[in-house]
Scaffold this active site. Structure first.
Site, PDB file in Angstrom:
ATOM      1  N   ASP A   1       0.728  -1.281   0.051  1.00  0.00           N
ATOM      2  CA  ASP A   1       0.017  -0.126  -0.105  1.00  0.00           C
ATOM      3  C   ASP A   1       0.941   1.299  -0.188  1.00  0.00           C
ATOM      4  O   ASP A   1       2.181   0.948   0.091  1.00  0.00           O
ATOM      5  CB  ASP A   1      -0.709  -0.148   1.259  1.00  0.00           C
ATOM      6  CG  ASP A   1      -1.997   0.979   1.154  1.00  0.00           C
ATOM      7  OD1 ASP A   1      -2.116   1.798   0.389  1.00  0.00           O
ATOM      8  OD2 ASP A   1      -2.396   1.235   2.489  1.00  0.00           O
TER       9      ASP A   1
ATOM     10  N   ASP B   1      -9.061   4.006  -2.167  1.00  0.00           N
ATOM     11  CA  ASP B   1     -10.115   4.489  -1.399  1.00  0.00           C
ATOM     12  C   ASP B   1     -11.359   4.939  -1.954  1.00  0.00           C
ATOM     13  O   ASP B   1     -11.552   6.016  -1.881  1.00  0.00           O
ATOM     14  CB  ASP B   1      -9.345   5.475  -0.374  1.00  0.00           C
ATOM     15  CG  ASP B   1      -8.239   4.848   0.604  1.00  0.00           C
ATOM     16  OD1 ASP B   1      -8.156   3.554   0.382  1.00  0.00           O
ATOM     17  OD2 ASP B   1      -7.300   5.612   0.801  1.00  0.00           O
TER      18      ASP B   1
ATOM     19  N   GLU C   1       2.716   4.640  -3.962  1.00  0.00           N
ATOM     20  CA  GLU C   1       2.832   5.903  -5.324  1.00  0.00           C
ATOM     21  C   GLU C   1       3.988   6.525  -5.361  1.00  0.00           C
ATOM     22  O   GLU C   1       4.382   6.866  -6.633  1.00  0.00           O
ATOM     23  CB  GLU C   1       1.640   6.859  -4.971  1.00  0.00           C
ATOM     24  CG  GLU C   1       0.279   6.282  -5.128  1.00  0.00           C
ATOM     25  CD  GLU C   1      -0.212   5.409  -3.905  1.00  0.00           C
ATOM     26  OE1 GLU C   1       0.208   5.727  -2.704  1.00  0.00           O
ATOM     27  OE2 GLU C   1      -0.891   4.427  -4.034  1.00  0.00           O
TER      28      GLU C   1
HETATM   29  O1  MIG Z   1      -3.958   6.209   4.156  1.00  0.00           O
HETATM   30  O2  MIG Z   1      -3.343   0.800   5.756  1.00  0.00           O
HETATM   31  O3  MIG Z   1      -5.728   2.579   0.591  1.00  0.00           O
HETATM   32  O4  MIG Z   1      -6.892   0.251   1.967  1.00  0.00           O
HETATM   33  O5  MIG Z   1      -6.767   0.265   4.522  1.00  0.00           O
HETATM   34  C1  MIG Z   1      -4.477   5.032   4.512  1.00  0.00           C
HETATM   35  C2  MIG Z   1      -4.448   1.815   5.739  1.00  0.00           C
HETATM   36  C3  MIG Z   1      -3.563   3.997   4.271  1.00  0.00           C
HETATM   37  C4  MIG Z   1      -4.884   3.059   2.411  1.00  0.00           C
HETATM   38  C5  MIG Z   1      -5.288   2.031   1.562  1.00  0.00           C
HETATM   39  C6  MIG Z   1      -6.416   1.211   2.504  1.00  0.00           C
HETATM   40  C7  MIG Z   1      -5.705   1.080   3.762  1.00  0.00           C
HETATM   41  C8  MIG Z   1      -5.296   2.221   4.707  1.00  0.00           C
HETATM   42  N1  MIG Z   1      -4.281   2.865   3.539  1.00  0.00           N
END
Ligand code: MIG
Length: 819
Positions: free
Chosen positions: A421, A499, A424
């Site tokens: 996650d 999200d 980017e």
């Molecule tokens: O900014 O890890 O898109 O699926 O639950 C939040 C916490 C960070 C973003 C992800 C989301 C995830 C969350 N992450």
């Protein structure tokens, strides 16, 4: 949330007439050098190559510099294809390259390029007014866009499937991986960038791939209806034109260049339950107990950042999870695997092993001044000891190897898959929400800045993860999910479009988004079922689960602090309805698995728009509220609250209502009931639909009966693919593939099953052929011997238009005659 002003500025630049914005255009070209690959133009000012690449693929490469740098790609599979022979000639006013079934025409005096198919059909052409141009670092290609061209793909995009827009008003999108919490249908860009599009014109398809990672934009007929303008803010204009003529062929060729999704482990295709965040360990135990007691099938539970010590990647919060290995083993005994989040932002923590090893190995991204780049991400929001993070330089092979090996302890703890996650990368206090554009990366010895690496950072992280898993668990299929990626990243990880919100527009929007991803190579993808932010209303969750059954990747996930979103969260009748949806997913797993095998072999996505199979049907060109799932199922989801009936367009031919068996003539729109319990699904005439009884998880599949629904046609064929579901042995031919055939004439129906091809055989099981017939047969013969009627196996029975033939699966050729 529209973000980048820079992009708007770029879009404005890209459409301004050359003279006003200081644009220089290509203009007259010198005579080319003719090489075995094609035509090469150099005049001390610009370099332009027109090369043969593969059958049906040519490359047009341009820089406004005297020559090209190294021929480097972040996306292409290496080694690259051996180019077909090229023939260069001069014809009238044009230099012509003929290769691999394509012709490229270069008009030297105007500096214009056109690509034609062998039959003379013009596929791509520079806009007559504006062709290649540049201004500073920005390079721009203006191409002709004809009124009857439809444009698809471009990766993960909100909005309509056809990038010409809802009413051909055009759209303009950018490629810049961005963390876009609470995005909506107008937000662009999102998390994943794929600068590839597919053009469909009167049923004929071709594709265009821009092999460049710098920020780019695609104005598809928006500023000017007759023009598609591609602009990139650095690097090269390096373009591949890929011929069809069918959409399938374009996808096959694009994915031959950039790679295909690997066949996932079977468990990854089951139902996944996630939330931000399930903790402590007792909550996970309780969750597992609920799934099994309520008989809701599931294969995986997910751990998000609250399972980590102060949000630091690759750690455990030992208060919340004192014995992770014990917990994971306990879940595993119940058939539940665990996936753990692994973000790219270790904490800057002097004295701590991970940080020190990273420093010592030179593994972190540096600022322009050479110091290690720092930024605030999750560890900066921790309650205890908050502080900045550092960022592995995944562009560097040694760093990918280092990072990949760091997953070892997680695997020893019993973790089955990884969730990348924030890649980017998202940096809360960084310029534009990411690393500084002049931050320094080491692209295998070549210095690269973040402006170049930004869009591939996530793709490279997933490469580190995928390759790390392969090395740590040789012979086993890795499973990685990522939020960010780039063209070619389909080789390493599944993606989910970040999200979303729990509302109907996001349920509906997930369809064109996933269709577009599939057309861009990312055939293994799924949106958060139920929606991420906000609370999902019961009806929304139920309809979303019904749709999610047909997402290649099927995970329910929800934001921190939102209401419970488990399938039983809303009580009855919702629990019963939701269980039934997930059960359907498990029943259809043999079908889905076969479709994913196809994707891994040819790039054809399991979830795909109707025009891929019916390119000549005008009604299919803009359809994005229904789709095909594999070759034979057509799904028309409910996308509005309170909707209990909808219209669906059926392609020409006969179709059968999956639920009632009713035959519907296609080539038109039909009305269909959509009670709360189920979505409209249609089956193509002549289909073989491969199913199994409901199981609670994929571990229960061996030994289950194989159910084959045979839908009538005069003659047709279907294929089933099976293997052990977890190892890489299938790459060496250890699988079982079988062809099923039917032939019908005058009261006789013959169903043939071919001998399995390949070196794997399923466990002993029953085969149930369910043959739809207009009239009850008088007798049924298996390989010439008449079968008894009744419940025995072998034997047959008749019920409501279906003859069910049961026999122990001989794993050999057989023939059934019904007359
Ligand atoms: O900014 O890890 O898109 O699926 O639950 C939040 C916490 C960070 C973003 C992800 C989301 C995830 C969350 N992450």
């Amino acid at each position: 949330m529209r973000r980048p002003t820079l992009l708007l500025a770029l879009a404005a630049l890209a459409v301004a007439p050359p003279a006003l914005a200081g644009w220089q255009s290509l203009g007259r070209l010198p005579a080319p050098r003719v090489t075995p690959r094609g035509l090469e133009y150099r005049d001390g000012r610009v370099a332009l190559d027109v090369h043969a690449v593969a059958e049906g693929v040519v490359r047009v490469r341009f820089v406004p510099r005297p020559g090209f740098g190294p021929d480097f790609s972040w996306s292409l599979v290496e080694p690259r294809p051996v180019p077909p022979p090229a023939r260069c000639s001069r014809q009238g006013a044009h230099d012509v390259l003929a290769a691999g079934g394509l012709r490229v025409l270069v008009d030297r005096s105007a500096g214009r390029v056109e690509v034609q198919a062998a039959d003379g059909e013009s596929l791509e052409a520079d806009d007559p007014e504006q062709g290649l141009a540049w201004s500073g670092q920005v390079l721009r290609a203006a191409r002709r866009l004809r009124d009857d061209e439809h444009v698809y793909g471009l990766g993960e995009k909100a909005g309509p499937l056809d990038k010409r827009g809802w009413q051909l008003g055009g759209t303009s999108v950018a490629m810049w991986n961005s963390d876009t919490y609470r995005y909506d249908a107008s937000t662009d860009p999102l998390y994943v960038s794929v600068p590839f599009y597919l053009v469909l014109r009167r049923g004929r398809a071709h594709g265009v791939f821009l092999d460049e990672s710098h920020r780019s934009s695609f104005d598809v007929g928006r500023s000017s209806p007759g023009r598609l303008t591609v602009a990139v803010e650095g690097g090269e204009l390096d373009t591949y034109v890929i011929d069809g003529p069918t959409p399938r062929q374009v996808l096959e060729r694009y994915t031959a260049l950039t790679g295909r999704v690997p066949l996932p482990p079977l468990w990854a295709l089951g139902y996944h339950q996630s939330r931000y965040s399930y903790f402590p360990d007792g909550r996970l135990r309780e969750l597992a107990r609920q799934f099994r007691e309520r008989r809701v099938p599931a294969d995986a539970l997910w751990l998000d950042i609250h399972a980590l010590q102060d949000f630091r990647p690759l750690t455990w919060d030992r208060e919340r999870f004192p014995d992770p290995a014990g917990l994971l083993a306990e879940l595993r005994r119940q058939g539940l695997r665990t996936v753990v989040v692994a973000d790219p932002h270790p904490k800057k923590q002097p004295g701590e092993a991970l940080y020190e090893a990273g420093l010592a190995g030179g593994h972190f991204v540096r600022r322009a001044d050479g110091t290690v780049c720092e930024g605030e991400v999750w560890p900066a929001r921790a309650e205890r000891e908050p502080g900045p993070s550092v960022f592995p330089d995944f562009a560097r092979p040694a760093t990918r190897a280092w990072w990949g090996a760091l997953y070892g302890p997680l695997l020893e703890t019993g973790v089955a898959g990884l969730w990348n996650d924030m890649d980017e990368p998202s940096v809360f206090d960084g310029p534009g929400g990411t690393l500084p554009l002049d931050a320094r990366h080491d692209a295998d010895g070549r210095a690269a800045d973040h402006a170049e690496v930004h869009n591939v950072y996530g793709q490279l992280m997933t490469r580190a993860s995928f390759e790390g898993l392969l090395r740590l668990r040789p012979g086993q299929r890795p499973f990685v999910l990522t939020r960010a990626s780039f063209a070619g990243g389909q080789r390493y990880a599944a993606v989910w479009p970040g999200d979303s919100s729990s509302d109907w527009s996001h349920l509906k929007g997930s369809i064109p988004m996933l269709l577009g991803l599939g057309l861009s190579g990312f055939a293994f993808a799924g949106a958060d079922v139920g929606g991420f932010s906000d609370d999902a209303a019961p009806e929304l969750l139920a309809r979303w689960l019904q749709l999610g059954v047909f997402y290649p990747f099927f995970r329910n996930h929800s934001d921190f602090g939102t209401a419970d979103q488990e399938p039983w969260a809303h009580g009855q009748p919702w629990e019963r309805i939701n269980r039934r949806s997930i059960e359907l997913r498990y029943e259809l797993l043999p079908q889905l698995y076969t479709a994913l095998r196809e994707a891994s072999r040819t790039g054809l996505p399991a979830l795909r728009p109707l025009f891929v199979d019916f390119p000549r049907e005008e009604a299919a060109w803009g359809l994005d509220d229904q789709f095909l799932f594999g070759d034979d199922l057509l799904v028309a989801p409910v996308v509005r609250e309170g909707q209990r009936r909808r219209e669906a367009w059926l392609p020409p031919g006969d179709w059968f209502d999956f639920w009632t068996g009713e035959r519907r003539a296609g080539g038109r729109r039909v009305g269909v009931e959509a009670p709360l319990e189920r979505l409209p699904i249609f089956v193509r005439a002549g289909a073989f639909v491969f199913r199994q009884p409901v199981v609670q998880h994929t571990g229960e599949m061996p030994g289950q009966p194989l159910i084959v629904d045979v839908y009538p046609a005069e003659r047709s064929e279907g294929r089933l693919y099976e293997d052990d579901g977890e190892s890489l042995d299938y790459q060496r031919g250890v699988f079982a593939e079988r062809v099923f055939r039917q032939e019908r004439q005058a009261g006789l129906c013959r169903v043939g099953v071919g001998a399995p091809v390949g070196g794997w055989r399923p466990a002993a099981r029953e085969l149930r052929l369910r043959v739809r017939l207009d009239v009850e047969p008088r007798r049924v013969r298996l390989d010439g011997r008449e079968l008894p009627r009744g419940g025995a196996s072998p034997g047959w029975s008749w019920d409501a238009g279906v003859a069910e033939v049961r026999l122990p699966d001989p794993q050999a050729a057989l023939e059934v005659l019904l007359d």
